[in-house]
Write a protein that holds these residues in place. Sequence first.
Motif, mmCIF file in Angstrom:
data_model
loop_
_atom_site.group_PDB
_atom_site.id
_atom_site.type_symbol
_atom_site.label_atom_id
_atom_site.label_comp_id
_atom_site.label_asym_id
_atom_site.label_seq_id
_atom_site.Cartn_x
_atom_site.Cartn_y
_atom_site.Cartn_z
ATOM 1 N N TYR A 195 -13.958 -37.326 27.091
ATOM 2 C CA TYR A 195 -13.507 -38.760 26.558
ATOM 3 C C TYR A 195 -12.038 -38.552 26.858
ATOM 4 C CZ TYR A 195 -11.670 -42.319 23.836
ATOM 5 O OH TYR A 195 -11.317 -43.669 23.245
ATOM 6 N N ALA A 196 -11.384 -39.929 27.145
ATOM 7 C CA ALA A 196 -10.195 -39.903 27.746
ATOM 8 C C ALA A 196 -9.376 -41.083 26.777
ATOM 9 C CB ALA A 196 -9.554 -39.950 28.926
ATOM 10 N N ASP A 197 -8.782 -40.880 25.810
ATOM 11 C CA ASP A 197 -8.119 -42.029 25.077
ATOM 12 C C ASP A 197 -7.278 -42.901 25.928
ATOM 13 O OD1 ASP A 197 -7.072 -43.916 23.356
ATOM 14 O OD2 ASP A 197 -6.228 -42.315 21.860
ATOM 15 N N HIS A 198 -7.426 -44.471 26.061
ATOM 16 C CA HIS A 198 -6.455 -44.952 27.103
ATOM 17 C C HIS A 198 -5.780 -45.941 26.167
ATOM 18 C CE1 HIS A 198 -8.316 -43.131 30.402
ATOM 19 N NE2 HIS A 198 -8.735 -44.155 31.237
ATOM 20 N N SER A 199 -5.915 -45.821 24.896
ATOM 21 C CA SER A 199 -5.172 -46.728 24.114
ATOM 22 C C SER A 199 -3.833 -46.696 24.068
ATOM 23 C CB SER A 199 -5.571 -46.475 22.565
ATOM 24 O OG SER A 199 -5.340 -45.340 21.923
ATOM 25 N N ARG A 200 -3.412 -45.216 24.322
ATOM 26 C CA ARG A 200 -1.916 -44.936 24.506
ATOM 27 C C ARG A 200 -1.063 -45.435 25.572
ATOM 28 N NH1 ARG A 200 -3.983 -40.126 22.601
ATOM 29 N NH2 ARG A 200 -3.819 -39.024 24.841
ATOM 30 N N LEU A 201 -1.798 -45.568 26.813
ATOM 31 C CA LEU A 201 -1.370 -46.016 27.696
ATOM 32 C C LEU A 201 -1.187 -47.746 27.764
ATOM 33 C CD1 LEU A 201 -0.910 -46.492 30.808
ATOM 34 C CD2 LEU A 201 -3.419 -46.703 31.434
ATOM 35 N N VAL A 202 -2.272 -48.284 26.964
ATOM 36 C CA VAL A 202 -1.902 -49.845 26.676
ATOM 37 C C VAL A 202 -1.039 -49.689 25.884
ATOM 38 C CG1 VAL A 202 -3.119 -51.699 25.690
ATOM 39 C CG2 VAL A 202 -4.619 -50.428 27.255
ATOM 40 N N GLU A 203 -0.501 -49.191 24.993
ATOM 41 C CA GLU A 203 0.324 -49.363 23.852
ATOM 42 C C GLU A 203 1.759 -49.018 24.402
ATOM 43 O OE1 GLU A 203 0.332 -50.724 21.121
ATOM 44 O OE2 GLU A 203 -1.677 -51.008 21.424
ATOM 45 N N ALA A 204 1.891 -48.211 25.466
ATOM 46 C CA ALA A 204 3.102 -47.821 26.086
ATOM 47 C C ALA A 204 3.596 -49.179 27.035
ATOM 48 C CB ALA A 204 2.987 -46.649 27.020
ATOM 49 N N ILE A 205 2.560 -49.627 27.616
ATOM 50 C CA ILE A 205 2.856 -50.940 28.438
ATOM 51 C C ILE A 205 3.357 -51.863 27.639
ATOM 52 C CG2 ILE A 205 1.683 -52.704 29.979
ATOM 53 C CD1 ILE A 205 0.036 -50.507 31.189
ATOM 54 N N ARG A 206 2.595 -52.048 26.279
ATOM 55 C CA ARG A 206 2.865 -53.265 25.459
ATOM 56 C C ARG A 206 4.290 -53.081 24.897
ATOM 57 N NH1 ARG A 206 -0.545 -55.954 22.795
ATOM 58 N NH2 ARG A 206 -2.063 -54.251 22.953
ATOM 59 N N ALA A 207 4.684 -51.781 24.730
ATOM 60 C CA ALA A 207 6.026 -51.464 24.241
ATOM 61 C C ALA A 207 7.078 -51.510 25.078
ATOM 62 C CB ALA A 207 6.172 -50.021 23.362
ATOM 63 N N GLY A 208 6.827 -51.743 26.422
ATOM 64 C CA GLY A 208 7.694 -51.650 27.446
ATOM 65 C C GLY A 208 8.377 -50.525 27.850
ATOM 66 N N ASP A 209 7.701 -49.305 27.545
ATOM 67 C CA ASP A 209 8.337 -48.128 27.736
ATOM 68 C C ASP A 209 7.476 -47.636 28.935
ATOM 69 O OD1 ASP A 209 8.700 -45.382 27.794
ATOM 70 O OD2 ASP A 209 8.427 -45.075 25.669
ATOM 71 N N ALA A 210 8.383 -47.580 30.293
ATOM 72 C CA ALA A 210 7.880 -47.436 31.430
ATOM 73 C C ALA A 210 7.750 -45.901 31.746
ATOM 74 C CB ALA A 210 9.050 -47.856 32.441
#
Length: 227
Positions: A195-210
């Motif tokens: 399993y790979a958690d992809h929620s952190r990727l989505v949250e980084a995009i939401r936060a605008g943290d390139a």
Amino acid sequence: MPPSVDSAAAPPRGHRVRQTIAQLRERILGGEWAVGGRIPTEPQLVAALGVGRNTVREAVRALVHAGVLECRQGSGTYVVSTDELAPVVARRLTADRMAEVVEVRRAFEVEAARLAALRRTAEDLAALDGALAAREAAWRDGRFDEFVAADAALHTAVVAAAHNGMLAELYASVGTALHSTIAQSMGGALEPERYADHSRLVEAIRAGDADRAAIEAGAFLEPTPGA
């Protein structure tokens, strides 16, 4: 009888063929001729496009060679792809080249995540949330095929959020390879250790943290040791 139009004013043959190819491609991309459907017959194309039989024949032959059309003896010519790159990638996709596919995915997806963090819209974030939710639901229910499809949809949503048309088109051409590498990485079953958690990727995009988005995207596609 002399021609009504000066022959010198007519475009050269090669130009007419290129224009006809563009017209055929436009109708395919526009959905007028769907994938799996049969295109009009040669006489119908001649009438619709206003060019000669030989021009139509050459244009169709070019799109057959590109993998967009397929001629079926006694049946007609069918649309098999809207993307000229997809058949090329599919032909080159073999088990011994999966490491290369992962490297190509990494090149696309890391940059896409970085751009998505800078350019995402409210609609993009809603699409990412929906794709993430579908992915998690498929995992919880143990639905392997649905999980692979949902995971691919999430990665595609990240690319879409980058708002780079050329990147999106190139990424779409590796669609078959994308599904194959995801399925291969899962080993054919949904095991907890994979399993790979992809929620952190989505949250980084939401936060605008390139930078963080790029790191998260790359973390899923690290090369396999010894590959």
